[in-house]
Scaffold this active site. Structure first.
Site, PDB file in Angstrom:
ATOM      1  N   ASP A 144       1.412  -2.251   5.117  1.00 41.71           N
ATOM      2  CA  ASP A 144       2.470  -1.532   6.042  1.00 41.71           C
ATOM      3  C   ASP A 144       1.765  -0.899   7.362  1.00 41.71           C
ATOM      4  OD1 ASP A 144       4.837  -2.149   4.598  1.00 41.71           O
ATOM      5  OD2 ASP A 144       4.653  -0.352   3.586  1.00 41.71           O
ATOM      6  N   ASP A 184       2.445  12.462   0.381  1.00 41.86           N
ATOM      7  CA  ASP A 184       1.626  11.980   1.513  1.00 41.86           C
ATOM      8  C   ASP A 184       2.343  12.630   2.943  1.00 41.86           C
ATOM      9  OD1 ASP A 184       0.433  10.674  -0.549  1.00 41.86           O
ATOM     10  OD2 ASP A 184       0.507   8.487   0.729  1.00 41.86           O
ATOM     11  N   ARG A 240      10.551  -2.885   7.491  1.00 41.17           N
ATOM     12  CA  ARG A 240       9.800  -2.229   8.389  1.00 41.17           C
ATOM     13  C   ARG A 240      10.079  -2.270   9.808  1.00 41.17           C
ATOM     14  NH1 ARG A 240       9.173   1.137   4.411  1.00 41.17           N
ATOM     15  NH2 ARG A 240       7.089   0.984   3.040  1.00 41.17           N
ATOM     16  N   SER A 284       3.487   4.442  -7.758  1.00 39.32           N
ATOM     17  CA  SER A 284       4.065   4.307  -6.494  1.00 39.32           C
ATOM     18  C   SER A 284       5.309   3.437  -6.349  1.00 39.32           C
ATOM     19  CB  SER A 284       2.904   3.808  -5.303  1.00 39.32           C
ATOM     20  OG  SER A 284       3.275   3.634  -4.068  1.00 39.32           O
TER      21      SER A 284
END
Length: 409
Positions: A129, A19, A100, A181
């Protein structure tokens, strides 16, 4: 596409995966801007970080900033959160959500350092996210423009991304046949996709990467002694180990016993349910140990409050509200609650389970003199009668009213 804002320099949260490898040239082509890659080392491992700077430059980034955040991650986020007892929906130790805030904060710092006027991330429009990153950006850098390519571009699949890179002769090690993933950091690794997209499918052996199959784990249990002072990490088996090293060591030893696996269907912030398999070996051990210590030193009402605090803090963290006054207030409460959490806990690791077997603390509220089943001289059992009469007074009054009403009718 048409852009809503002119951008000169953007800092992209870059991983080196498919990505973000595609996002670098896409940003340059669609925003006509310089792209600076930012890589957060949160303990995802040397394998993931190997060659990441070269990949970023090959993708078109002008530079790549790799920032070691492991100690900050552990000291500023993981251990404070452990004091709250946060666990999402009664199961999840919040591995992805924990990382995060610290990543977003460092990304903003890089943006300030290089004079960027925008931030970018590779989060999809379906996940949590995007909310976590952009809520952090709003709190820390409301003046910077935020670009979320997955919400703008027309590409929707791995083959399309691979074709996009191939057309531009940009190397990428990803393949169209990738099944899962994954997201890894010092605290955990998560796995989604593949057979897990059907909740009726049991996870296959390929899903688990950090933990042994419990059935194949050692037939002999292993015992560990964990020491804490005011809820802060002190030592493993009597040996002082700094927090990052302690988590790495616990991940290895507990993972070898199959400890820390979770297969969960959770409620995402954006409204849909998702299934993930999480491995958090060190987290499972530390969480169990601190709970064991709490049971020894906290009275009932204080422990009840800590449990409520843990549930609320888990929701706050999962929802990306780290950079808020509420988080500061809740952590202040957690630090106060943890003041008596000093002592040693022995845990047993065996076939996927972690069990507290021994506990001691100078602040223990457990008194054998009161709790013993043998004869004692500190507790008059006759006193319980008056306590029970007062404790059940409301029920007694209600019953007397009912009897009076029945008699009068």
């Amino acid at each position: 596409m048409s852009t809503q804002k002119s951008v000169e320099k953007v800092v992209l949260a870059y991983s080196g995966g498919l990505d973000t490898s595609a996002i670098v040239p896409w940003l340059k082509e669609n925003y006509d801007c310089e792209v600076v890659a930012f890589v957060a080392d949160v303990g995802q491992g040397d394998e993931e970080l190997a060659g990441v700077e070269e990949k970023a430059i090959a993708s078109g980034a002008s530079s790549c900033h790799i920032v070691d955040l492991k100690e900050k991650f552990v000291n500023d986020v993981i251990f404070p959160t452990l004091k709250t007892g946060a666990i999402y929906e009664g199961q999840y130790l919040l591995g992805t959500a924990l990382a995060r805030p610290i990543i977003a904060e460092a990304q903003v710092a890089v943006a300030r350092a290089v004079g960027a006027d925008a931030l970018a991330h590779g989060c999809t429009g379906k996940g949590n996210d995007q909310v976590r990153f952009e809520s952090a950006f709003a709190a820390l850098a409301p003046d910077l423009h935020v670009i979320a390519p997955w919400r703008e571009w027309s590409m929707r699949s791995r083959p399309q991304l691979l074709a996009y890179l191939a057309e531009r002769n940009i190397p990428c090690s990803a393949s169209a046949t990738k099944i899962y993933s994954r997201d890894a950091n010092l605290w955990h690794i998560s796995t989604e996709g593949g057979e897990l997209e059907d909740p009726w499918n049991a996870p296959t052996a390929q899903v688990w990467t950090w933990t042994a199959e419990p059935e194949a784990a050692p037939n002999t249990p292993e015992y560990l002694t964990l020491s804490f002072k005011q809820g802060e990490w002190v030592a493993l088996n009597g040996e002082a180990i700094e927090p990052v090293g302690a988590i790495e060591a616990l991940n290895k030893v507990a993972g070898a016993h199959g400890v820390g696996r979770l297969d969960m269907v959770e409620n995402r912030l954006v409204g849909m349910k998702s299934r993930g398999c999480y491995e958090t070996p060190a987290g499972a051990v530390l969480f169990a140990a601190l709970q064991g210590l709490e049971s020894l030193v906290l009275d009932r009402t204080t422990q009840d409050y800590r449990i409520r605090l843990g549930n609320e803090f888990a929701q706050l963290l999962y929802d990306g509200r780290w950079f808020t006054p509420l988080r500061e207030i809740m952590l202040a409460a957690a630090h106060k609650l943890a003041e008596p959490l000093t002592g040693d806990i022995v845990v047993k690791l065996y076939k996927g389970q972690v069990t507290v077997t021994q506990k001691r603390s100078p602040n223990s509220l457990y008194s054998n003199a009161f709790a013993t089943f043998d004869e004692d001289e500190v507790y008059n059992q006759q006193h319980a009668e008056g306590f029970i009469r007062l404790y059940s007074l409301a029920a007694r009054i209600r019953a007397l009213h009912q009897q009076s009403d029945e008699a009068s009718s």
